[in-house]
Design a protein around this motif. Structure first.
Motif, PDB file in Angstrom:
ATOM      1  N   GLY A  62       5.099  87.207  -5.184  1.00 53.83           N
ATOM      2  CA  GLY A  62       6.430  86.853  -5.692  1.00 53.83           C
ATOM      3  C   GLY A  62       6.754  87.552  -6.994  1.00 53.83           C
ATOM      4  N   ARG A  63       5.732  88.034  -7.671  1.00 53.64           N
ATOM      5  CA  ARG A  63       5.976  88.662  -8.979  1.00 53.64           C
ATOM      6  C   ARG A  63       6.131  90.175  -8.879  1.00 53.64           C
ATOM      7  NH1 ARG A  63       1.898  87.244 -13.402  1.00 53.64           N
ATOM      8  NH2 ARG A  63       3.346  88.532 -14.560  1.00 53.64           N
ATOM      9  N   GLY A  64       6.064  90.713  -7.684  1.00 53.11           N
ATOM     10  CA  GLY A  64       6.251  92.156  -7.548  1.00 53.11           C
ATOM     11  C   GLY A  64       5.320  92.738  -6.501  1.00 53.11           C
ATOM     12  N   ALA A  65       5.531  94.012  -6.219  1.00 53.45           N
ATOM     13  CA  ALA A  65       4.737  94.684  -5.194  1.00 53.45           C
ATOM     14  C   ALA A  65       3.315  94.929  -5.690  1.00 53.45           C
ATOM     15  CB  ALA A  65       5.397  96.015  -4.847  1.00 53.45           C
ATOM     16  N   VAL A  66       2.423  95.185  -4.725  1.00 52.08           N
ATOM     17  CA  VAL A  66       1.034  95.489  -5.089  1.00 52.08           C
ATOM     18  C   VAL A  66       0.997  96.711  -5.999  1.00 52.08           C
ATOM     19  CG1 VAL A  66      -1.211  96.151  -4.166  1.00 52.08           C
ATOM     20  CG2 VAL A  66       0.186  94.551  -2.925  1.00 52.08           C
ATOM     21  N   SER A  67       1.853  97.687  -5.686  1.00 48.11           N
ATOM     22  CA  SER A  67       1.839  98.929  -6.476  1.00 48.11           C
ATOM     23  C   SER A  67       2.176  98.644  -7.943  1.00 48.11           C
ATOM     24  CB  SER A  67       2.809  99.935  -5.885  1.00 48.11           C
ATOM     25  OG  SER A  67       4.102  99.369  -5.846  1.00 48.11           O
ATOM     26  N   THR A  68       3.146  97.739  -8.163  1.00 50.83           N
ATOM     27  CA  THR A  68       3.515  97.399  -9.542  1.00 50.83           C
ATOM     28  C   THR A  68       2.328  96.763 -10.259  1.00 50.83           C
ATOM     29  OG1 THR A  68       5.746  96.982  -8.751  1.00 50.83           O
ATOM     30  CG2 THR A  68       5.214  96.156 -10.929  1.00 50.83           C
ATOM     31  N   TRP A  69       1.650  95.884  -9.532  1.00 52.93           N
ATOM     32  CA  TRP A  69       0.475  95.210 -10.099  1.00 52.93           C
ATOM     33  C   TRP A  69      -0.603  96.242 -10.458  1.00 52.93           C
ATOM     34  CZ3 TRP A  69      -4.167  93.255  -7.160  1.00 52.93           C
ATOM     35  CH2 TRP A  69      -4.947  92.401  -7.936  1.00 52.93           C
ATOM     36  N   ILE A  70      -0.824  97.190  -9.555  1.00 48.97           N
ATOM     37  CA  ILE A  70      -1.857  98.205  -9.796  1.00 48.97           C
ATOM     38  C   ILE A  70      -1.446  99.136 -10.944  1.00 48.97           C
ATOM     39  CG2 ILE A  70      -3.014 100.202  -8.754  1.00 48.97           C
ATOM     40  CD1 ILE A  70      -3.128  98.632  -6.158  1.00 48.97           C
ATOM     41  N   TYR A  71      -0.167  99.482 -10.985  1.00 50.89           N
ATOM     42  CA  TYR A  71       0.298 100.324 -12.108  1.00 50.89           C
ATOM     43  C   TYR A  71       0.097  99.607 -13.436  1.00 50.89           C
ATOM     44  CZ  TYR A  71       2.534 103.874  -9.194  1.00 50.89           C
ATOM     45  OH  TYR A  71       2.777 104.895  -8.322  1.00 50.89           O
ATOM     46  N   ARG A  72       0.383  98.290 -13.416  1.00 51.16           N
ATOM     47  CA  ARG A  72       0.243  97.532 -14.666  1.00 51.16           C
ATOM     48  C   ARG A  72      -1.212  97.561 -15.137  1.00 51.16           C
ATOM     49  NH1 ARG A  72       1.820  92.073 -13.427  1.00 51.16           N
ATOM     50  NH2 ARG A  72       3.907  92.886 -13.266  1.00 51.16           N
ATOM     51  N   ILE A  73      -2.130  97.363 -14.200  1.00 54.71           N
ATOM     52  CA  ILE A  73      -3.551  97.390 -14.569  1.00 54.71           C
ATOM     53  C   ILE A  73      -3.920  98.787 -15.069  1.00 54.71           C
ATOM     54  CG2 ILE A  73      -5.913  97.130 -13.693  1.00 54.71           C
ATOM     55  CD1 ILE A  73      -4.833  95.109 -11.683  1.00 54.71           C
ATOM     56  N   THR A  74      -3.403  99.809 -14.405  1.00 48.18           N
ATOM     57  CA  THR A  74      -3.718 101.189 -14.798  1.00 48.18           C
ATOM     58  C   THR A  74      -3.234 101.482 -16.216  1.00 48.18           C
ATOM     59  OG1 THR A  74      -3.442 101.854 -12.497  1.00 48.18           O
ATOM     60  CG2 THR A  74      -3.447 103.606 -14.125  1.00 48.18           C
ATOM     61  N   VAL A  75      -1.978 101.117 -16.478  1.00 45.70           N
ATOM     62  CA  VAL A  75      -1.423 101.382 -17.813  1.00 45.70           C
ATOM     63  C   VAL A  75      -2.217 100.610 -18.879  1.00 45.70           C
ATOM     64  CG1 VAL A  75       0.610 101.047 -19.273  1.00 45.70           C
ATOM     65  CG2 VAL A  75       0.878 101.997 -16.995  1.00 45.70           C
ATOM     66  N   ASN A  76      -2.562  99.353 -18.570  1.00 47.35           N
ATOM     67  CA  ASN A  76      -3.335  98.573 -19.545  1.00 47.35           C
ATOM     68  C   ASN A  76      -4.704  99.197 -19.797  1.00 47.35           C
ATOM     69  OD1 ASN A  76      -1.306  96.759 -19.901  1.00 47.35           O
ATOM     70  ND2 ASN A  76      -2.090  95.282 -18.430  1.00 47.35           N
ATOM     71  N   GLN A  77      -5.339  99.669 -18.727  1.00 48.40           N
ATOM     72  CA  GLN A  77      -6.654 100.306 -18.884  1.00 48.40           C
ATOM     73  C   GLN A  77      -6.535 101.585 -19.723  1.00 48.40           C
ATOM     74  OE1 GLN A  77      -9.756  99.589 -18.161  1.00 48.40           O
ATOM     75  NE2 GLN A  77      -9.443  97.680 -17.063  1.00 48.40           N
ATOM     76  N   CYS A  78      -5.481 102.340 -19.479  1.00 51.53           N
ATOM     77  CA  CYS A  78      -5.289 103.579 -20.238  1.00 51.53           C
ATOM     78  C   CYS A  78      -5.032 103.258 -21.712  1.00 51.53           C
ATOM     79  CB  CYS A  78      -4.123 104.385 -19.670  1.00 51.53           C
ATOM     80  SG  CYS A  78      -4.494 105.140 -18.095  1.00 51.53           S
ATOM     81  N   ASN A  79      -4.221 102.237 -21.955  1.00 57.37           N
ATOM     82  CA  ASN A  79      -3.956 101.857 -23.349  1.00 57.37           C
ATOM     83  C   ASN A  79      -5.245 101.435 -24.044  1.00 57.37           C
ATOM     84  OD1 ASN A  79      -1.258 102.345 -23.142  1.00 57.37           O
ATOM     85  ND2 ASN A  79      -0.691 100.239 -22.684  1.00 57.37           N
ATOM     86  N   SER A  80      -6.038 100.665 -23.336  1.00 58.92           N
ATOM     87  CA  SER A  80      -7.298 100.200 -23.919  1.00 58.92           C
ATOM     88  C   SER A  80      -8.218 101.388 -24.236  1.00 58.92           C
ATOM     89  CB  SER A  80      -7.949  99.236 -22.932  1.00 58.92           C
ATOM     90  OG  SER A  80      -9.305  99.191 -23.090  1.00 58.92           O
TER      91      SER A  80
END
Lengths: 186, 218
Positions: A62-80
């Motif tokens: 309900g909060r978005g597509a799987v791809s959005t979820w994966i992109y979010r994790i990717t961006v967070n990992q890159c920021n970290s």
């Protein structure tokens, strides 16, 4: 002897394998564009999918597509990872170690690509991230907003500001780039 | 004349993101404004270059062949410290928060009771935290006698009796000592209990251990 896996766990594993093969290139290349290092991109790829596996039951469609979820994790990992890199660079500076100058263009690269690459490297991480999400991952402003957890209007204005900043940097770098490009041509 | 097209409009125009009616207006203006034409062309070129750059920059990059095997190896083994995993922490967050609130209430109430008892029954022997030693506390009652002040001879667990029965053979209480003049008619018959006459001294109350504890807690 290993315990036989339940049908549910087996389904989870199969779905996870499909997810990995569907998104591995996007995750790896997005990380590569954001971090400029194949080694770091490889680490991010691994961390992203380990996190996806461990948090798979928390995914809410309900909060978005799987791809959005994966992109979010990717961006967070890159920021970290970038934060860690900044910290490492500071420690290196304190210890008096030389920092590798990564802005020197490779001689076989085309002028346009070199100029954009240098300009992107000089940009703020936030601006660079929205450019990659918009122009490489082809996300809409709504999707960028979901990935970065910011309002849609902020996502749009940040993309515009990033493009304008990139243009300024390209104009500034034109003179500097002219000399190495002539040397390469010779 | 200042052109009405903003930077954001140029970028949106270059990215084909404008609503159709706005796009028509911009196109109409560009047809008559060479400066804006140049500007629009610059933005179009730039966004085109950005779009081309990203895919070509990573075109040659390939995911390492052993990536899947490494991820499988990591997901197959259990976490060494599962409680440090963010998902585990988030799962138990409500329970942890409730526990923290309950503990906070218990310790807060305990501290409140302790501070109240030091305010009311505190003397110089107390730690004195929060109560200035040189200013008397008006609400503080006089110090109650402690167990050390009780007469050790009293072994009765009952409270101080209103009447005392004299031991057999002994002269009854209130009988004047030899040589003293007294009224013999006031002497009660043997075996009967009489109230203690007031002699000017307040008798020390006898306290049982339980009574002592109660007074200490007041």
């Amino acid at each position: 002897m290993d315990k036989p896996r339940s049908r549910e766990a087996q389904f989870d594993d199969d779905a996870f394998a499909r997810c990995f093969h569907q998104y591995k290139n996007l995750v790896y290349k997005t990380a590569l564009l954001l971090l400029d290092s194949s080694e770091d991109a490889d680490d991010v790829l691994q961390e992203v999918f380990v996190q996806v596996y461990r948090q798979r039951h928390q995914y809410d469609s309900g909060r978005g597509a799987v791809s959005t979820w994966i992109y979010r994790i990717t961006v967070n990992q890159c920021n970290s990872r970038r934060r860690k890199a900044v910290w490492r660079a500071r420690i290196d500076a304190w210890l008096g170690r030389g920092i590798e100058n990564s802005n020197v263009p490779a001689p076989d690269e085309r002028l346009d690509e070199t100029a954009i690459r240098i300009a992107l490297r000089q940009m703020n991480d936030k601006l660079r991230t929205v450019l990659v999400l918009r122009f490489y991952n082809d996300l809409t402003y709504r999707e960028i907003a979901d990935v970065l957890n910011i309002p849609e209007g902020t996502a749009k204005s940040r993309v515009n500001f990033a493009i304008a900043t990139l243009r300024e940097r390209l104009l500034q770098g034109q003179e500097e780039l002219r000399v190495p490009s002539q040397e390469v041509a010779v | 004349m200042k052109c009405p097209i903003s930077r954001d409009t140029f970028i949106a125009f270059a990215n084909r993101e404008l609503p159709p009616d706005v796009e028509r207006e911009v196109a109409a203006h560009l047809a008559n404004c060479p400066a804006c034409q140049q500007e629009a062309a610059a933005w179009l070129t730039l966004t085109g270059r950005i779009r081309d750059y990203f895919p070509s920059a990573v075109a040659a990059a390939t995911v390492p062949s052993d990536a899947w095997a490494r991820i499988q190896a990591r997901t197959a083994r259990p976490l060494r410290f599962p409680w440090t995993d963010r998902s585990t922490l988030m799962k138990h967050l409500p329970a942890l928060a409730t526990l923290a609130i309950v503990l906070g209430i218990i310790f807060g109430a305990n501290a409140y009771i302790a501070s109240n008892s030091s305010m009311t029954g505190g003397g110089p022997q107390d730690d004195g935290v929060g109560v200035p030693t040189d200013t008397p506390t008006p609400a503080a009652p006089p110090a109650t006698p402690t167990a050390a002040a009780t007469p050790p001879a009293v072994e009765s667990a009952t409270p101080f009796p209103a009447t005392v029965t004299p031991p057999p053979g002994a002269p009854p209480y209130g009988t004047p000592a030899s040589g003293d003049s007294g009224d013999a008619s006031s002497v009660p018959p043997e075996g009967t209990s009489t109230p203690l006459p007031f002699t000017g001294e307040v008798p020390m109350p006898v306290q049982t251990p339980s009574a002592d504890n109660e007074s200490a807690n007041d």
